[in-house]
Design a protein around this motif. Structure first.
Motif, mmCIF file in Angstrom:
data_model
loop_
_atom_site.group_PDB
_atom_site.id
_atom_site.type_symbol
_atom_site.label_atom_id
_atom_site.label_comp_id
_atom_site.label_asym_id
_atom_site.label_seq_id
_atom_site.Cartn_x
_atom_site.Cartn_y
_atom_site.Cartn_z
ATOM 1 N N ARG A 156 0.624 -1.207 0.075
ATOM 2 C CA ARG A 156 0.034 0.117 -0.014
ATOM 3 C C ARG A 156 0.848 1.271 -0.006
ATOM 4 O O ARG A 156 0.250 2.272 -0.418
ATOM 5 N N SER A 211 -8.147 10.168 2.369
ATOM 6 C CA SER A 211 -8.416 8.823 2.044
ATOM 7 C C SER A 211 -9.693 8.791 1.083
ATOM 8 O O SER A 211 -9.759 8.198 0.042
ATOM 9 N N SER A 261 -1.508 4.267 0.745
ATOM 10 C CA SER A 261 -1.497 5.037 1.968
ATOM 11 C C SER A 261 0.377 5.496 2.012
ATOM 12 O O SER A 261 1.038 4.942 1.239
ATOM 13 N N ASN A 295 -7.145 12.466 7.661
ATOM 14 C CA ASN A 295 -6.983 11.208 7.086
ATOM 15 C C ASN A 295 -8.043 10.779 6.316
ATOM 16 O O ASN A 295 -8.241 10.157 5.528
ATOM 17 N N GLU A 338 0.447 8.512 9.499
ATOM 18 C CA GLU A 338 -0.001 7.631 8.213
ATOM 19 C C GLU A 338 -1.538 8.097 7.566
ATOM 20 O O GLU A 338 -2.308 8.172 8.541
ATOM 21 N N GLY A 358 -4.420 7.880 4.219
ATOM 22 C CA GLY A 358 -4.857 7.137 3.050
ATOM 23 C C GLY A 358 -5.528 5.915 3.336
ATOM 24 O O GLY A 358 -5.214 5.146 4.541
#
Length: 573
Positions: free
Chosen positions: A68, A156, A483, A152, A476, A478
């Motif tokens: 990923r 995303s 991600s 996030n 982090e 995604g």
């Protein structure tokens, strides 16, 4: 057993047969041959073992949890057949497929290849205001956690829309996404029955996918009170560079794209206002209102919004289209594909560390949080218009990446990106994002000084560096399909702007960097400058030399200054 004509065959012979086959060989000669054979066996075994290990390494697969963190184009370039899965094909066909898979991967670096497609950059705005508001309302800890969730969630959503329209997120460039929509023919192509030509060109279909992706993102963010986007897109020939050293060590390689579409996209990005996306060749941008109407049409047609996203998760397909050109060599018939372990070298330093900590079930230091971070931007202006047919220039870019990466790691930093954008060819490193350093400002400044000297040693005529320090969002972001571990905030932009204002072959640092490093480094005040996002004119600082504390007189009542031997070795290397 070894072949009959080899020296070691005597070990496996019946002693009584030796006399019959070779009556002239004396007992003494036999003993000498046997002693020589016994001496050679360890080296033979070692050679065979090393060759076997090399073959195993070539066929080793990357951990699927790490996939990923890579763009899909890299997954496909490094596609590797999953040998443990059952296959419907014979051994000869499978061996041919394995060979072709190896041939599509770069066998040396630097390497480049050209593709046709569209580049899309979507820049998200509103981070700074949101972070300040949440901190004042919820406090430092809870505000940072809520801020991380909002960031996030929004990124995303954007990533999912890109993959829904069969795009590829090449990188998370701070608060922006750089995406690739590659030209691809598919089964839905409509052709003229008489001529066989496409009625809708592959280029037009690709542009249509990009536009629908942008409309979808604009429509979803239209009602968002915190964030807004602007962007640009352009189509054409895109140049892909594979830099670094063939290795499985994360951070030792970089995948970089350049070309006219990327330059044009940067120009359109600067032209676009909030809630607008400009397309190359079109006078008017698409807007949020058009995005709202587009989403309403999708809703009325009862189209699944997750279509294409689930299928893209951990999906690997070889770029050699001949491999899967018919039903006999479909993915199911082959048995599935993974990603070769050598692709791990393209993982970012921070993403790889986050992945390793998660696999060890340890308390991760890389949490989603606001952290004080120092950022170094290096503008490699000699490489802005690189032509890969010039082998010396391509080799220069590769050497620059390797040297800058080595300096970053030796100063306890992490390589964030190497990319082409509206500023040209840029290398970015961060300090303090993956560990709580005592003084990331000092590490970043020493790193910048060493980088400046190294680039002069490479005979680069045009380059500049900018260094800034402040609170950034680190974490982090995604979905599972794509991600990355990012560092974003206003100080990232400040470092980029200081780089743009720095003198040729020189470095500018912010006042915060100066105030936290002037006990160890001599600085010179620059002329007053003005940058975007900051009111008025202000002084930046130019780092000159390290202060030698061994020659500083210390009062008897003070504790003597002792530089840790490990730090002394690291900084003097």
């Amino acid at each position: 057993p070894p072949p009959e004509n080899s020296a070691s065959s005597s070990l496996y012979d019946n002693p009584s047969d030796v006399k019959n086959r070779e009556p002239r060989v004396t007992v003494r000669r036999q003993r000498q041959q046997r002693r020589k054979t016994m001496q050679d066996i360890p080296s033979i075994r070692q050679t065979v073992t090393s060759l076997g290990a090399q073959d195993d390494g070539m066929d080793e697969l990357m951990d699927r949890n790490a996939m990923r963190y890579l763009p899909k184009i890299l997954r496909d370039v490094y596609a590797q057949r999953e040998r443990r899965r059952d296959s419907l094909l014979g051994n000869a066909r499978l061996a041919s497929i394995d060979l072709r898979l190896r041939l599509q991967r770069p066998d040396h670096l630097p390497h480049y290849q050209d593709i046709r497609g569209s580049i899309l950059i979507l820049d998200l705005s509103g981070f700074t205001a949101l972070g300040e508001r949440l901190r004042s309302e919820l406090g430092s800890g809870d505000g940072a956690a809520e801020f991380a969730n909002r960031v996030n969630s929004t990124l995303s959503m954007m990533v999912k829309q890109v993959h829904r329209y069969w795009g590829d997120v090449l990188m998370f460039a701070g608060d922006a996404l750089i995406c690739l929509f590659e030209e691809k023919c598919d089964e839905d192509d409509v052709r003229d029955e008489s001529t066989g030509e496409l009625l809708i060109s592959v280029e037009d279909k690709t542009k249509k996918r990009v536009k629908e992706c942008c409309l979808s993102v604009l429509g979803k963010l239209a009602s968002d009170q915190e964030f807004s986007i602007h962007g640009g897109a352009a189509h054409g020939m895109i140049r892909c560079f594979f830099l670094g050293t063939l290795s499985k060590k994360p951070g030792s390689c970089a995948f970089v794209v350049s070309g006219h579409p990327l330059k044009q996209t940067g120009y359109l990005l600067n032209k676009a206002g909030q809630g607008e996306v400009y397309f190359d060749g079109e006078e008017l941008p698409i807007t949020e209102n058009e995005g709202i109407l587009f989403l309403a049409e999708i809703a009325s047609n009862d189209i699944d919004e997750d279509e294409g996203v689930t299928a893209a998760k951990n999906h690997v397909s070889p770029r050699d289209s001949v491999l899967l050109s018919d039903a006999e060599t479909s993915v199911d018939a082959v048995g599935g594909f993974g990603v070769n372990a050598y692709a791990r070298a393209f993982l970012g330093t921070l993403a790889a560390r986050r992945l390793d900590q998660g696999s060890q079930n340890a308390m991760s230091m890389l949490l989603n949080e606001l952290r004080p971070v120092a950022i170094v931007f290096v503008g490699l202006h000699d490489l802005d218009d690189i032509d890969p047919r010039d082998s010396s220039l391509l080799q220069l870019m590769n050497e620059a990446f390797k040297i800058l990466s080595r300096i970053t790691h030796s100063c306890n930093g992490a390589v964030r990106d190497m990319l082409f954008d509206d500023k040209g060819c840029v290398f970015i490193s961060v300090f303090g994002a993956h560990s709580h350093e005592v003084n990331p400002c000092f590490d970043a400044t020493v790193s910048a000084m060493r980088m400046e000297n190294a680039l002069k040693g490479l005979k680069l005529n045009r380059f500049s560096l900018g260094v800034s320090f402040g609170e950034c969002f680190c974490g982090e972001v995604g979905p599972e399909v794509r991600s990355d571990y990012v560092v974003m905030g206003p100080e990232v932009n400040m470092a980029a702007r200081l780089m743009s204002k720095a003198p040729n072959r020189g470095t500018l640092v912010s006042k915060r960097i100066f105030s936290r490093s002037n006990d160890f480094i001599h600085f010179e005040k620059s002329e007053k400058i003005q940058v975007k996002g900051k009111d008025g004119f202000f002084h930046a600082y130019i780092p000159r030399t390290r202060i030698d504390h061994q020659n500083v007189e210390i009062a008897a009542t003070q504790q003597p200054f002792v530089l840790m031997p490990s730090r002394q070795a690291a900084m003097n290397s």
